[in-house]
Design a protein around this motif. Sequence first.
Motif, mmCIF file in Angstrom:
data_model
loop_
_atom_site.group_PDB
_atom_site.id
_atom_site.type_symbol
_atom_site.label_atom_id
_atom_site.label_comp_id
_atom_site.label_asym_id
_atom_site.label_seq_id
_atom_site.Cartn_x
_atom_site.Cartn_y
_atom_site.Cartn_z
ATOM 1 N N GLN A 51 13.004 61.297 18.451
ATOM 2 C CA GLN A 51 12.655 61.607 17.114
ATOM 3 C C GLN A 51 12.972 60.375 15.996
ATOM 4 O OE1 GLN A 51 14.274 65.390 16.145
ATOM 5 N NE2 GLN A 51 12.456 66.548 17.022
ATOM 6 N N LEU A 52 14.077 60.032 16.289
ATOM 7 C CA LEU A 52 14.659 58.879 15.345
ATOM 8 C C LEU A 52 13.629 57.773 15.534
ATOM 9 C CD1 LEU A 52 16.894 57.946 13.501
ATOM 10 C CD2 LEU A 52 18.167 57.264 15.656
ATOM 11 N N PHE A 53 13.350 57.381 16.624
ATOM 12 C CA PHE A 53 12.493 56.144 16.845
ATOM 13 C C PHE A 53 11.132 56.448 16.771
ATOM 14 C CE2 PHE A 53 16.528 54.716 19.586
ATOM 15 C CZ PHE A 53 17.011 54.132 18.554
ATOM 16 N N ASP A 54 10.600 57.678 16.676
ATOM 17 C CA ASP A 54 9.248 57.850 16.825
ATOM 18 C C ASP A 54 8.429 57.509 18.073
ATOM 19 O OD1 ASP A 54 6.911 58.949 15.919
ATOM 20 O OD2 ASP A 54 6.582 57.246 14.992
ATOM 21 N N VAL A 55 9.017 57.905 19.129
ATOM 22 C CA VAL A 55 8.629 57.404 20.636
ATOM 23 C C VAL A 55 8.872 58.796 21.442
ATOM 24 C CG1 VAL A 55 9.200 54.859 20.507
ATOM 25 C CG2 VAL A 55 10.843 56.707 21.447
ATOM 26 N N SER A 56 8.271 58.800 22.591
ATOM 27 C CA SER A 56 8.527 60.056 23.517
ATOM 28 C C SER A 56 9.912 59.584 24.258
ATOM 29 C CB SER A 56 7.389 59.779 24.775
ATOM 30 O OG SER A 56 7.741 58.713 25.526
ATOM 31 N N ARG A 57 10.100 60.716 25.048
ATOM 32 C CA ARG A 57 11.475 60.404 25.674
ATOM 33 C C ARG A 57 11.601 59.765 26.580
ATOM 34 N NH1 ARG A 57 14.146 66.575 26.223
ATOM 35 N NH2 ARG A 57 13.703 67.202 23.934
ATOM 36 N N VAL A 58 10.554 59.327 27.379
ATOM 37 C CA VAL A 58 10.363 58.326 28.504
ATOM 38 C C VAL A 58 11.104 56.983 28.233
ATOM 39 C CG1 VAL A 58 9.095 57.096 30.022
ATOM 40 C CG2 VAL A 58 8.302 59.347 29.297
ATOM 41 N N PRO A 59 10.880 56.290 27.111
ATOM 42 C CA PRO A 59 11.721 55.118 27.021
ATOM 43 C C PRO A 59 13.293 55.295 26.628
ATOM 44 C CG PRO A 59 9.996 55.476 25.286
ATOM 45 C CD PRO A 59 9.893 56.402 26.069
ATOM 46 N N VAL A 60 13.385 56.280 25.868
ATOM 47 C CA VAL A 60 14.617 56.625 25.557
ATOM 48 C C VAL A 60 15.502 56.812 26.873
ATOM 49 C CG1 VAL A 60 16.181 58.493 24.395
ATOM 50 C CG2 VAL A 60 14.075 57.647 23.230
ATOM 51 N N ARG A 61 14.718 57.836 27.711
ATOM 52 C CA ARG A 61 15.670 57.975 28.964
ATOM 53 C C ARG A 61 15.984 56.800 29.759
ATOM 54 N NH1 ARG A 61 12.066 61.255 31.114
ATOM 55 N NH2 ARG A 61 12.821 62.997 29.497
ATOM 56 N N GLU A 62 15.027 55.857 29.880
ATOM 57 C CA GLU A 62 14.998 54.736 30.583
ATOM 58 C C GLU A 62 16.293 53.614 29.519
ATOM 59 O OE1 GLU A 62 14.113 52.244 33.700
ATOM 60 O OE2 GLU A 62 13.733 54.168 33.519
ATOM 61 N N ALA A 63 16.311 53.727 28.558
ATOM 62 C CA ALA A 63 17.108 52.685 27.803
ATOM 63 C C ALA A 63 18.530 53.406 28.095
ATOM 64 C CB ALA A 63 16.861 52.856 26.271
ATOM 65 N N LEU A 64 18.648 54.722 27.765
ATOM 66 C CA LEU A 64 20.024 55.195 28.198
ATOM 67 C C LEU A 64 20.799 54.882 29.599
ATOM 68 C CD1 LEU A 64 19.770 58.426 26.284
ATOM 69 C CD2 LEU A 64 21.028 56.496 25.644
ATOM 70 N N LYS A 65 19.520 55.084 30.562
ATOM 71 C CA LYS A 65 20.255 54.759 31.822
ATOM 72 C C LYS A 65 20.562 53.171 32.041
ATOM 73 C CE LYS A 65 16.934 56.227 34.798
ATOM 74 N NZ LYS A 65 15.806 56.424 35.716
ATOM 75 N N ILE A 66 19.821 52.263 31.509
ATOM 76 C CA ILE A 66 20.136 51.013 31.660
ATOM 77 C C ILE A 66 21.576 50.806 30.935
ATOM 78 C CG2 ILE A 66 19.492 48.860 30.757
ATOM 79 C CD1 ILE A 66 16.696 49.302 31.205
#
Length: 240
Positions: A51-66
């Motif tokens: 919500q903060l970045f106005d994106v879906s959870r997909v790129p958030v999940r990948e960023a946290l994984k990295i």
Amino acid sequence: MNFSMNEPLERVTDNSPDSLYAQIVDRIRQWIRDGQLKEGDQLPSERELAQLFDVSRVPVREALKILEFLGAVQHVRGKGVFVKKINISNVLNNIEVMMIDPMHTLLDLFEAREAIEFQATVLAAQRRTDEDLSAMEAAVKEMEQKSNAGQDVVDASARFHNAVIRASHNDILMSINESLGNLLKFSRQQSLKDTSRWHTSVDYHKQIMQKIKEKDGQEALRLMQEHLSNAKEYITKAAR
């Protein structure tokens, strides 16, 4: 925690998750640099970050994984994601390398793995102890059990390869491998994304272990070369 940098991510020409996750990693890196995130702080939830970045959870999940693979954050089951006690400068340098060209970095890592693991395999066949063989066997057994149960095998695979390198009894090889630990874990995660490859990887591990046990360095090396070559080929095809 109240973040002032709450504007949406700037959109780029390529709005794919792959382009967005790099921006998310960069934004979290900036929070760390600015002191908005400190050791022990909990990150917003995956939903809140999306919500903060106005994106879906997909790129958030990948960023946290990295970020977790690079050692910047740690996921605590049932609690959330926290900033780890780390050498910030080293982690930020690793992140910058990954963000320049993630796929090129992965291929470079495979070449580094080859340099380390090929030599370590030959030395392991000469120097392995019963304790070293037990460590390899335990890792292979764990990987086989998890593979059969459909569970993630990355950590078990890493334990096998680390056991081979320790069996070389070469302190420099072990030190280099340890220093690359987080990046190599990310490398293995990418090469083992395809679950159909798990059983093949287990088979290679078994054969390599047997040849090390027999002190057949040349055959152990040949098998390790095949094993890593197959993994690199998979990543190269995925990049295309």
